[in-house]
Design a protein around this motif. Structure first.
Motif, PDB file in Angstrom:
ATOM      1  N   ARG A   1       1.136  -1.221  -0.039  1.00 32.42           N
ATOM      2  CA  ARG A   1      -0.062  -0.075  -0.028  1.00 32.42           C
ATOM      3  C   ARG A   1       0.924   1.287   0.088  1.00 32.42           C
ATOM      4  N   VAL A   2       0.573   2.276  -0.799  1.00 30.77           N
ATOM      5  CA  VAL A   2       1.475   3.306  -1.188  1.00 30.77           C
ATOM      6  C   VAL A   2       0.392   4.637  -0.997  1.00 30.77           C
ATOM      7  N   CYS A   3       0.909   5.446  -0.260  1.00 28.17           N
ATOM      8  CA  CYS A   3      -0.045   6.972  -0.286  1.00 28.17           C
ATOM      9  C   CYS A   3       0.797   8.203  -0.472  1.00 28.17           C
ATOM     10  N   ALA A   4       0.139   9.141  -1.141  1.00 26.04           N
ATOM     11  CA  ALA A   4       0.704  10.558  -1.590  1.00 26.04           C
ATOM     12  C   ALA A   4      -0.424  11.392  -1.223  1.00 26.04           C
ATOM     13  N   TYR A   5      -0.005  12.678  -1.042  1.00 29.26           N
ATOM     14  CA  TYR A   5      -0.993  13.684  -0.682  1.00 29.26           C
ATOM     15  C   TYR A   5      -0.467  14.934  -1.006  1.00 29.26           C
ATOM     16  N   ASP A   6      -1.527  15.959  -1.141  1.00 29.37           N
ATOM     17  CA  ASP A   6      -1.346  17.416  -1.268  1.00 29.37           C
ATOM     18  C   ASP A   6      -1.117  17.971  -0.048  1.00 29.37           C
ATOM     19  N   ARG A   7       0.039  18.877   0.176  1.00 29.59           N
ATOM     20  CA  ARG A   7       0.188  19.716   1.247  1.00 29.59           C
ATOM     21  C   ARG A   7      -0.545  20.884   0.693  1.00 29.59           C
ATOM     22  N   PRO A   8      -1.036  21.828   1.760  1.00 35.27           N
ATOM     23  CA  PRO A   8      -1.506  23.317   1.163  1.00 35.27           C
ATOM     24  C   PRO A   8      -0.651  23.854   0.255  1.00 35.27           C
ATOM     25  N   GLY A   9      -1.193  24.486  -0.703  1.00 36.29           N
ATOM     26  CA  GLY A   9      -0.324  25.234  -1.580  1.00 36.29           C
ATOM     27  C   GLY A   9       0.495  24.563  -2.681  1.00 36.29           C
ATOM     28  N   THR A  10       0.335  23.214  -2.837  1.00 38.57           N
ATOM     29  CA  THR A  10       0.783  22.610  -3.861  1.00 38.57           C
ATOM     30  C   THR A  10       0.280  22.281  -5.057  1.00 38.57           C
ATOM     31  N   PRO A  11       0.214  22.954  -6.132  1.00 35.99           N
ATOM     32  CA  PRO A  11      -0.633  23.026  -7.425  1.00 35.99           C
ATOM     33  C   PRO A  11      -0.678  21.514  -8.213  1.00 35.99           C
ATOM     34  N   VAL A  12      -1.911  21.404  -8.657  1.00 37.35           N
ATOM     35  CA  VAL A  12      -1.882  20.298  -9.542  1.00 37.35           C
ATOM     36  C   VAL A  12      -1.957  20.649 -10.932  1.00 37.35           C
ATOM     37  N   GLY A  13      -1.126  20.748 -11.648  1.00 40.64           N
ATOM     38  CA  GLY A  13      -0.860  21.109 -13.021  1.00 40.64           C
ATOM     39  C   GLY A  13      -1.351  22.782 -12.909  1.00 40.64           C
ATOM     40  N   GLU A  14      -2.267  22.955 -13.755  1.00 37.08           N
ATOM     41  CA  GLU A  14      -2.865  24.566 -13.417  1.00 37.08           C
ATOM     42  C   GLU A  14      -3.853  24.703 -12.371  1.00 37.08           C
ATOM     43  N   ALA A  15      -4.267  23.510 -11.872  1.00 39.05           N
ATOM     44  CA  ALA A  15      -5.183  23.980 -10.615  1.00 39.05           C
ATOM     45  C   ALA A  15      -4.524  24.150  -9.358  1.00 39.05           C
ATOM     46  N   PRO A  16      -5.177  24.686  -8.372  1.00 42.35           N
ATOM     47  CA  PRO A  16      -4.815  24.722  -7.027  1.00 42.35           C
ATOM     48  C   PRO A  16      -4.711  23.500  -6.378  1.00 42.35           C
ATOM     49  N   SER A  17      -4.049  23.347  -5.010  1.00 47.21           N
ATOM     50  CA  SER A  17      -3.944  22.424  -4.210  1.00 47.21           C
ATOM     51  C   SER A  17      -5.388  21.678  -3.894  1.00 47.21           C
TER      52      SER A  17
END
Length: 287
Positions: free
Chosen positions: A59-75
């Motif tokens: 099992r592997v998990c990844a996450y967005d911290r606040p202020g980490t954009p996803v492409g052109e979209a916000p976190s």
């Protein structure tokens, strides 16, 4: 599994997980890197991503911290005031682990500034981390192996030329290195655990004049300053490898800073090596 989780104080954070098995692996991205950072590869790379390769085994998990954009979209995680520090990152991850019910202890993997957060998490909550992989991680050794004058040039380079980006996205993440380094120092050392340190081997030195010409770096940065950074980073990476007896230091990577994107099979292989050591109950310092 993917979605946002309530971490308290009216905030939610985005997390996605795939695969099954134990221990769980948590991927901690570098500055301004969302969960997606672990699911991409360089254009010339014929390999699945780190996220896919590790998820095929455990099992592997990844996450967005606040202020980490996803492409052109916000976190996908709620914003916070910036700058942030390693301690803030640890506090958020601790809350997210609890909210999402992630089984402990887990293997933690950190790239760049995420490596600083991974180390601080393990130092703060030693019973919750069973192994670690650091991918060209930022460490306090970078500052230690520079003069005060050199660090004054280096520190703004770590933040990057992001003023225009902040004007468009005020919540954009940027990390305060001095405070974060001091937090790591205050936390003390790491307990003995399986640790693999992966270091980029493509130098920054020759790239500085071109970066200045492109406007990525200011003209105040000396043309030869990249060689100063390279020398300090080599020593800092050695410091990280020495932080746990018996750790493995991978220095031949044929990669720049984003080793997980340029050489995903190498990074995933190291992560799964640590997973196997944890499963077998082997400490690299003794086994």
């Amino acid at each position: 599994m993917s979605g946002t989780f309530d971490i308290g104080d009216g905030r939610r954070m985005f997390l996605e997980c795939t695969g099954s098995g134990s221990p769980t692996v948590i991927l901690v991205g570098g500055q301004r890197a969302s969960a997606e950072d672990w699911a991409i590869v360089a254009e010339d790379v014929d390999s699945p991503s780190v996220y896919a390769l590790v998820g095929a085994d455990t099992r592997v998990c990844a996450y967005d911290r606040p202020g980490t954009p996803v492409g052109e979209a916000p976190s996908r995680s709620d914003p916070v005031d910036q700058p942030t520090t390693a301690a803030d990152m640890v506090s958020d991850l601790r809350a997210l682990v609890g909210a999402a019910g992630i089984e402990e202890p887990f293997v933690i993997v950190g790239h760049s500034a995420g490596g600083l957060a991974a180390r601080l998490y393990a130092a703060t909550y030693p019973d919750d981390v069973s192994g670690m992989v650091l991918v060209d991680a930022l460490g306090e050794g970078l500052r230690d192996h520079m003069t005060a004058e050199q660090w004054a040039i280096q520190k703004p380079m770590l933040r990057g030329d992001i003023d225009a980006s902040i004007a468009e996205y005020p919540a954009l993440e940027w990390i305060e290195p001095d405070a974060s380094f001091d937090q790591m120092r205050a936390a003390g050392g790491l307990r003995r655990m399986p640790l693999i340190v992966i270091s980029a081997d493509q130098p920054i030195g020759p790239t500085i004049p071109a970066l200045k010409a492109a406007g990525v770096l200011g003209q105040e940065v000396p043309d030869d300053f990249g060689y100063v950074t390279d020398a300090a980073q080599v020593k800092s990476q050695a410091d990280l490898a020495a932080s746990v007896p018996g750790s493995i230091h991978v220095t031949e990577t044929n990669s720049g800073h984003n080793v997980h994107i340029e050489q995903p099979a190498l990074v995933a292989g190291a992560i799964l090596d640590v997973v196997r050591l944890v499963r077998d109950g082997i400490d690299v310092a003794t086994g």
